[in-house]
Design an enzyme around this catalytic site. Structure first.
Site, mmCIF file in Angstrom:
data_model
loop_
_atom_site.group_PDB
_atom_site.id
_atom_site.type_symbol
_atom_site.label_atom_id
_atom_site.label_comp_id
_atom_site.label_asym_id
_atom_site.label_seq_id
_atom_site.Cartn_x
_atom_site.Cartn_y
_atom_site.Cartn_z
ATOM 1 N N THR A 18 -41.110 -12.994 16.576
ATOM 2 C CA THR A 18 -40.553 -13.684 17.740
ATOM 3 C C THR A 18 -41.619 -13.865 18.826
ATOM 4 O O THR A 18 -41.755 -14.948 19.402
ATOM 5 C CB THR A 18 -39.349 -12.896 18.288
ATOM 6 O OG1 THR A 18 -38.352 -12.809 17.263
ATOM 7 C CG2 THR A 18 -38.751 -13.567 19.512
ATOM 8 N N GLN A 55 -41.060 -16.143 6.917
ATOM 9 C CA GLN A 55 -40.433 -15.964 5.597
ATOM 10 C C GLN A 55 -41.418 -16.248 4.464
ATOM 11 O O GLN A 55 -41.235 -15.775 3.350
ATOM 12 C CB GLN A 55 -39.203 -16.865 5.439
ATOM 13 C CG GLN A 55 -38.013 -16.451 6.279
ATOM 14 C CD GLN A 55 -37.368 -15.140 5.810
ATOM 15 O OE1 GLN A 55 -37.417 -14.772 4.642
ATOM 16 N NE2 GLN A 55 -36.757 -14.420 6.742
ATOM 17 N N SER A 101 -44.622 -11.793 10.445
ATOM 18 C CA SER A 101 -43.968 -10.575 10.916
ATOM 19 C C SER A 101 -43.959 -9.529 9.803
ATOM 20 O O SER A 101 -43.539 -9.823 8.679
ATOM 21 C CB SER A 101 -42.531 -10.905 11.333
ATOM 22 O OG SER A 101 -41.819 -9.707 11.571
ATOM 23 N N HIS A 114 -42.129 -6.847 9.079
ATOM 24 C CA HIS A 114 -40.943 -6.282 8.428
ATOM 25 C C HIS A 114 -40.307 -7.171 7.368
ATOM 26 O O HIS A 114 -39.390 -6.747 6.673
ATOM 27 C CB HIS A 114 -39.916 -5.808 9.463
ATOM 28 C CG HIS A 114 -39.096 -6.863 10.130
ATOM 29 N ND1 HIS A 114 -37.823 -7.162 9.730
ATOM 30 C CD2 HIS A 114 -39.357 -7.654 11.187
ATOM 31 C CE1 HIS A 114 -37.325 -8.092 10.534
ATOM 32 N NE2 HIS A 114 -38.237 -8.410 11.425
ATOM 33 N N CYS A 140 -29.558 -13.097 12.920
ATOM 34 C CA CYS A 140 -29.561 -13.372 14.356
ATOM 35 C C CYS A 140 -28.359 -14.198 14.768
ATOM 36 O O CYS A 140 -27.988 -14.218 15.923
ATOM 37 C CB CYS A 140 -30.829 -14.119 14.737
ATOM 38 S SG CYS A 140 -32.264 -13.430 13.940
HETATM 39 C C1 LIG Z 1 -37.335 -12.729 11.009
HETATM 40 C C2 LIG Z 1 -37.842 -14.066 11.436
HETATM 41 C C3 LIG Z 1 -38.437 -14.250 12.701
HETATM 42 C C4 LIG Z 1 -38.480 -13.161 13.729
HETATM 43 O O1 LIG Z 1 -39.380 -12.133 13.408
HETATM 44 P P1 LIG Z 1 -39.177 -10.718 14.160
HETATM 45 O O2 LIG Z 1 -40.386 -9.945 13.765
HETATM 46 O O3 LIG Z 1 -37.913 -10.144 13.624
HETATM 47 O O4 LIG Z 1 -39.133 -11.002 15.607
HETATM 48 C C5 LIG Z 1 -38.935 -15.496 13.019
HETATM 49 N N1 LIG Z 1 -38.871 -16.514 12.153
HETATM 50 C C6 LIG Z 1 -38.323 -16.377 10.924
HETATM 51 C C7 LIG Z 1 -38.296 -17.541 9.999
HETATM 52 C C8 LIG Z 1 -37.782 -15.151 10.537
HETATM 53 O O5 LIG Z 1 -37.226 -15.034 9.327
#
Ligand SMILES: *Cc1c(COP(=O)(O)O)cnc(C)c1O
Length: 388
Positions: free
Chosen positions: A74, A181, A201, A203, A327
């Site tokens: 994010t 993703q 990201s 996680h 979300c």
């Molecule tokens: C999970 C996700 C985010 C946000 O990432 P966070 O590390 O959870 O803030 C942004 N874009 C996509 C496509 C996501 O799947």
């Protein structure tokens, strides 16, 4: 209630791998130094930071000084978009994105609109793909940024990123992609695909929550969104989260090493699930594109019933699934992604997302479909809408 627990919600988050935890642990305890300190503790942290940055850069196909560590996907999205918009305010005030972005991109754009920027939200076709011609037509002299996600978190659709980035560049416009993703699932090489900025990201590929990265191509200048010390060459201040940075680099390295085998395994499971669902459950259809989709994503709409009810019944059988993005599932609004692909509200409400992980097996895939058949039949028998 079943005692089995089968996790198939990997687009929401993934477990941290034991190898990643192991790599992180020393940085909480004996190697706890601040990389800015001059003593040995600081030097150890400094070296680990250099190593992690080099690993990330090598995997993503760029140089270490093009990697910026952030707190999450994010933040990376916010920084790329807002940082570009304010930096280039004198050049123009127009941003182009797609109608199926993650809220991290959509709501950043909405906020900039409230502050006076103009934003174009490109439509997608029924598979969720952005048309390069639409992008070309939307670019004006005022356009300063195109931001389009690499792979969608709800329906798994993979965009023609290289082609889209080239169109932006042909018009002298910067291109950012939310690759959150895609990272760990697709062999991303930033120079080959030609993007200027790319968000990832940890996680989503078996590192912890709360760590991300933004690639910014050398020569691209964007404004900071936070101010402070000299960390990340002054562009993203704040003492480095060393355990998590080390964890993310370790997880990305494992993901790249195992990518071919994992893709083959997941694609087999995904196709088996899609084939069985469409053959054995009446009145349902797959969302997204058949081939241009992430290897781990299945998104399916079941007519006449609610996705939320399916999730609850499947949860009782031990399955962790989702009705869309984590979300948005707290709200009752239907998925903006499914609506953008042309689904009716009731069809969007009847949808679920299955996002597979490296540990899922064929036996679990079959148990999933068997359970879905049972749950869908049970819910339809109770549904006043269904009288077939
Ligand atoms: C999970 C996700 C985010 C946000 O990432 P966070 O590390 O959870 O803030 C942004 N874009 C996509 C496509 C996501 O799947």
């Amino acid at each position: 209630m079943s005692n089995r627990r089968i996790y198939m919600d990997n687009a929401a988050t993934t477990p941290v791998r034991p190898e990643v935890v192991e790599a992180m642990l020393p940085f909480f305890t004996e190697n706890f130094g601040n990389s800015s300190s001059v003593h040995a503790f600081g030097r150890n942290a400094q070296q680990a930071l250099i190593d992690a940055r080099a690993t990330m850069a090598e995997l993503l196909g760029c140089t270490p000084n093009e990697i910026y560590f952030t707190s999450c996907g994010t933040e990376s999205d916010n920084w790329a978009i807002r940082g570009t918009a304010t930096r280039l305010r004198n050049k123009g005030n127009h941003i182009i994105t797609s109608s199926i972005e993650h809220p991290a991109v959509l709501n950043t754009c909405k906020q900039l609109e409230a502050e006076g920027w103009k934003v174009t939200y490109l439509p997608v076709d029924k598979y969720g793909i952005v048309s390069p011609e639409d992008l070309e037509k939307a670019i004006t002299d005022e356009t300063v940024l195109v931001t389009i996600m690499w792979a969608n978190n709800e329906i798994g659709t993979v965009q023609p990123i290289q082609e889209l980035a080239k169109i932006a560049h042909d018009h002298g416009v910067l291109f950012h992609t939310d690759a959150v993703q895609a990272a760990g699932a697709i062999n991303i090489k930033v120079k080959e695909v030609g993007v200027d900025m790319l968000s990832i990201s940890g996680h989503k590929f078996n590192a912890p929550k709360g760590i991300g990265c933004l690639y910014i191509r050398k020569g691209v200048r964007i404004d900071n969104i936070i101010y402070g010390g000299h960390q990340e060459r002054g562009h993203r201040p704040g003492t480095e989260n060393m355990p998590y940075i080390v964890g993310m680099a370790t997880a990305l390295k494992l993901a790249y090493e195992e990518m071919d085998a994992k893709t083959e395994h997941l694609t087999k499971l995904r196709n088996h699930i899609m084939d069985r669902i469409t053959a054995e459950i009446p009145y349902c259809f797959i969302n997204g594109h058949r081939e241009q989709r992430l290897p781990n994503n299945v998104n399916v709409s079941f007519e006449y019933i609610e996705g939320e009810s399916i999730l609850l019944f499947m949860d009782a059988k031990g399955f962790a699934l989702s009705s869309g993005s984590a979300c948005t599932s707290a709200s009752l609004d239907p998925s903006h992604v499914l609506l953008a692909t042309g689904l009716l509200h009731e069809q969007a409400h009847g949808s679920i997302r299955i996002s597979l992980g490296r540990d899922n097996t064929m036996e679990e895939a079959d148990y999933l479909v068997d359970s879905l058949k049972e749950v869908v039949a049970k819910l339809r028998a109770m549904s006043p809408l269904f009288n077939k």
